[in-house]
Design a protein around this motif. Structure first.
Motif, PDB file in Angstrom:
ATOM      1  N   VAL A  91       2.583   1.806  -3.372  1.00  0.00           N
ATOM      2  CA  VAL A  91       1.864   2.139  -4.615  1.00  0.00           C
ATOM      3  C   VAL A  91       1.504   3.536  -4.370  1.00  0.00           C
ATOM      4  O   VAL A  91       1.271   4.567  -5.483  1.00  0.00           O
ATOM      5  CB  VAL A  91       0.709   1.381  -4.789  1.00  0.00           C
ATOM      6  N   ILE A  92       1.140   4.106  -3.089  1.00  0.00           N
ATOM      7  CA  ILE A  92       0.936   5.449  -2.782  1.00  0.00           C
ATOM      8  C   ILE A  92       2.209   6.192  -3.183  1.00  0.00           C
ATOM      9  O   ILE A  92       1.823   7.497  -3.728  1.00  0.00           O
ATOM     10  CB  ILE A  92       0.218   5.767  -1.404  1.00  0.00           C
ATOM     11  N   TYR A 122      -2.130   5.204  -8.304  1.00  0.00           N
ATOM     12  CA  TYR A 122      -3.387   5.410  -7.617  1.00  0.00           C
ATOM     13  C   TYR A 122      -4.408   4.099  -7.796  1.00  0.00           C
ATOM     14  O   TYR A 122      -5.326   3.768  -6.871  1.00  0.00           O
ATOM     15  CB  TYR A 122      -4.110   6.716  -7.720  1.00  0.00           C
ATOM     16  N   THR A 148      -3.460   1.369  -6.051  1.00  0.00           N
ATOM     17  CA  THR A 148      -3.891   1.527  -4.461  1.00  0.00           C
ATOM     18  C   THR A 148      -5.286   1.360  -4.078  1.00  0.00           C
ATOM     19  O   THR A 148      -5.691   0.658  -3.051  1.00  0.00           O
ATOM     20  CB  THR A 148      -3.738   3.152  -4.265  1.00  0.00           C
ATOM     21  N   THR A 149      -6.132   1.470  -5.158  1.00  0.00           N
ATOM     22  CA  THR A 149      -7.650   1.325  -4.894  1.00  0.00           C
ATOM     23  C   THR A 149      -7.672  -0.144  -4.656  1.00  0.00           C
ATOM     24  O   THR A 149      -8.493  -0.610  -3.963  1.00  0.00           O
ATOM     25  CB  THR A 149      -8.452   1.756  -6.131  1.00  0.00           C
ATOM     26  N   LEU A 194       0.493  -1.241   0.109  1.00  0.00           N
ATOM     27  CA  LEU A 194      -0.112   0.135  -0.031  1.00  0.00           C
ATOM     28  C   LEU A 194       0.849   1.164  -0.175  1.00  0.00           C
ATOM     29  O   LEU A 194       0.693   2.122  -0.825  1.00  0.00           O
ATOM     30  CB  LEU A 194      -0.864  -0.053   1.302  1.00  0.00           C
ATOM     31  N   TRP A 195       1.785   1.194   0.975  1.00  0.00           N
ATOM     32  CA  TRP A 195       2.749   2.361   0.902  1.00  0.00           C
ATOM     33  C   TRP A 195       3.446   2.585  -0.113  1.00  0.00           C
ATOM     34  O   TRP A 195       3.773   3.848  -0.649  1.00  0.00           O
ATOM     35  CB  TRP A 195       3.658   2.254   2.182  1.00  0.00           C
TER      36      TRP A 195
END
Lengths: 294, 265
Positions: free
Chosen positions: B230-231, B236, B239-240, B227-228
């Motif tokens: 890809v953010i 994004y 992330t989704t 998560l970290w």
């Protein structure tokens, strides 16, 4: 033979509740009970009956006073307001029957009865419930004796009050108790269950020679089942004798205004109100005990 | 007659209650106003920036499930972190919970133990994870340790609260048989508190799955790491996708654990 129970110069003062004076529950009390006796302790509420019984098994200690001591079967339980070393081992030979039964509700009846072996089995065997076949059979025999062997596998919480109290008595049998202390064992029971419980206690006393000290609120049960009656009032013994010597005048003196609660009457009309009062008092009392003990 | 008429009069609201009520409301609004400054509340800016927000939001859709194998694998690791973090905490919280119960041990035992437990749970899992990264390095084990330490502090408190609320009667019954102090706990207390304990442990497991998804952000393994990354790299759409994995997993475990807890109480 040493006395089964020996109590000498026992004082107990309860710490003052908020805004009240400290309450003296036992007042220089001395009492001897011979082996094999079945003795009833009577007296009005708050006279110290239960407190006295709890001292005998060392669940409470008396005031710090050098002369005070309690022994069971010749072995000291407490001296000068302190429990003696090894009191847990002595307790394993003293059966205690409580008004609220005090069984572990989520354990089976058999499990509760086997808990009576905890004081004698080795620690790890007891904690892991690794009971021998012999112990299990002894527990079943005890349950058969009190008449509830067929429900040995049930959870204790599913039993009626009378059945729970009989399981509690079976636990003292498995302990191999030489002394049974019964604290208001029938106060929470219906008349029929009360009669059965008293019969069982009397039978154990008669057949096994187990000494029984039982506190009772109702005088008629005391005089019917016990050859010796000891009456307490304000923490002191005011009567010690046979049921025949217990005259109505003496009872009036012992119970004062509470006499109607303690005496059964021939007419059911008069019997009903005291019973109801007795029952409604119990939850409050249980709650009080609960909060004090925590 | 007059008495009956008087009793029909609805009770007047007395001045004291009214004043107290008014003051309470004044206090609530006072606190909100006081916090406004410190929190730098600027609702207008949020409205002004909402245009940007919309363009930004467009980047998140549609979700990019291209790397779904990685997300699934990391999600499983996240659940595994939560399993061990909770299991270790339960094991340690049992003795520590008993040692923080005022009806089992004297005050000079439960007071210090309670204070240590307070400390363990007042530090967030993320902070513990940051501290453990320095000792055991990056990876899931750091996450396990972080959850373990924090959860021990919480479960010890919950376990001891259950012990303190238990009925003293059965405990005394066991004591009267001459049982040891340990016997009193095992026979008198444990059967009473066990259903509650199981329920608390399950609830913490549920919370730990949520927590395990974020400890990854500081490098403690699992989906949080993905998560970290890809953010940070502005992916994004991915992330989704990762967030959808998290939402589905957390919801599934929440529902399952709630059902399971119902069975125990």
């Amino acid at each position: 033979m040493p006395p089964a129970i020996q109590i000498a110069h026992l004082d107990k003062t309860f710490a003052p509740q908020r805004g009240k004076q400290p309450r003296k529950a036992l007042n220089d009390l001395s009492l001897n009970v011979a082996p094999g006796e079945m003795v009833a302790l009577i007296g009005p509420s708050g006279s110290g009956k239960s407190t006295l019984l709890r001292h005998v098994s060392g669940l409470v200690t008396g005031d710090r006073c050098q002369r005070a001591w309690v022994s069971v079967g010749g072995q000291p339980i407490q001296q000068g307001g302190r429990l003696v070393r090894g009191v847990r081992e002595r307790r394993s030979r003293i059966g205690f029957v409580f008004q609220q039964f005090n069984l572990v509700g989520r354990l089976s009846v058999l499990g509760n009865v086997l808990a009576g072996r905890l004081g004698q089995a080795s620690t790890w065997r007891g904690l892991l419930s690794l009971w021998t076949d012999q112990e299990k059979r002894a527990a079943m025999v005890a349950l058969a004796r009190v008449g509830i062997s067929e429900i040995a596998g049930q959870r204790a919480s599913t039993l009626s009050g009378g059945q729970q109290q009989r399981a509690a008595i079976a636990r003292t049998l498995v302990q191999g108790a030489q002394v049974i202390l019964a604290d208001e064992p029938i106060a929470s029971l219906d008349p029929e269950s009360a009669r059965r419980v008293m019969e069982i206690l009397a039978q154990i006393n008669r057949e096994d020679g187990v000494t029984v000290l039982v506190t009772l609120h109702q005088v008629d049960y005391a005089t019917r089942y016990c050859r010796r009656v000891v009456a307490l009032r304000e923490g002191a013994i005011v009567f010690d004798g046979t049921p025949e010597e217990l005259t109505p005048a003496l009872l009036r003196d012992i119970y004062g205004a509470e006499l109607d609660f303690a005496l059964p009457t021939s007419t059911p009309v008069r019997e009903a109100p005291p019973r109801a009062a007795e029952r409604s008092r119990q939850p409050a009392e249980a709650f009080r005990l609960g909060t004090v003990n925590v | 007659m007059t008495a009956a008429q008087a009793s029909l009069e609805p009770p007047r609201r007395d001045l004291r209650t009214s004043v107290v009520k008014l003051l309470s409301w004044a206090a609530i609004f006072g606190v909100l106003a006081w916090a406004w400054e410190g929190a730098e509340m600027r609702p207008l800016e949020f409205l002004r920036g909402s245009g940007n927000m919309l363009t930004f939001a467009k980047d998140f859709f549609p979700p990019d499930f291209h790397d779904w194998r990685l997300y699934l694998q990391e999600m499983v690791i996240t659940v595994q972190i939560a399993i061990w973090g909770t299991a270790l905490a339960v094991v340690l919280a049992i003795p520590l919970g008993i040692l923080s119960s005022s009806n089992v041990v004297p005050w000079w035992v439960y007071q210090p133990v309670r204070r240590v437990m307070d400390a363990l749970r007042s530090i967030n899992e993320m902070v513990w994870a940051l501290l453990f990264v320095t000792t055991v390095g990056l990876g899931p084990f750091t996450g396990v340790l972080a959850l373990f330490v924090h959860t021990t502090g919480i479960l010890a408190k919950l376990f001891s609260e259950a012990i303190e609320a238990c009925d003293p009667g059965p405990v005394e019954g066991i004591r009267s048989t001459g049982a040891s102090a340990l016997g009193e706990i095992v026979y008198g207390i444990l059967p009473q508190v066990l259903p509650l304990w199981i329920s608390f442990a399950l609830y913490r497991f549920e919370s730990n799955i949520r927590a395990a998804t974020v400890v990854g952000i500081v490098g403690a393994g699992g989906i949080g790491v993905v998560l970290w990354e890809v953010i940070r790299s502005f992916h994004y759409a991915q992330t989704t996708a990762a967030m959808i994995f998290i939402i589905l997993t957390v919801t599934a475990f929440d529902v399952a654990s709630a059902q399971l807890r119902k069975a125990f109480i």
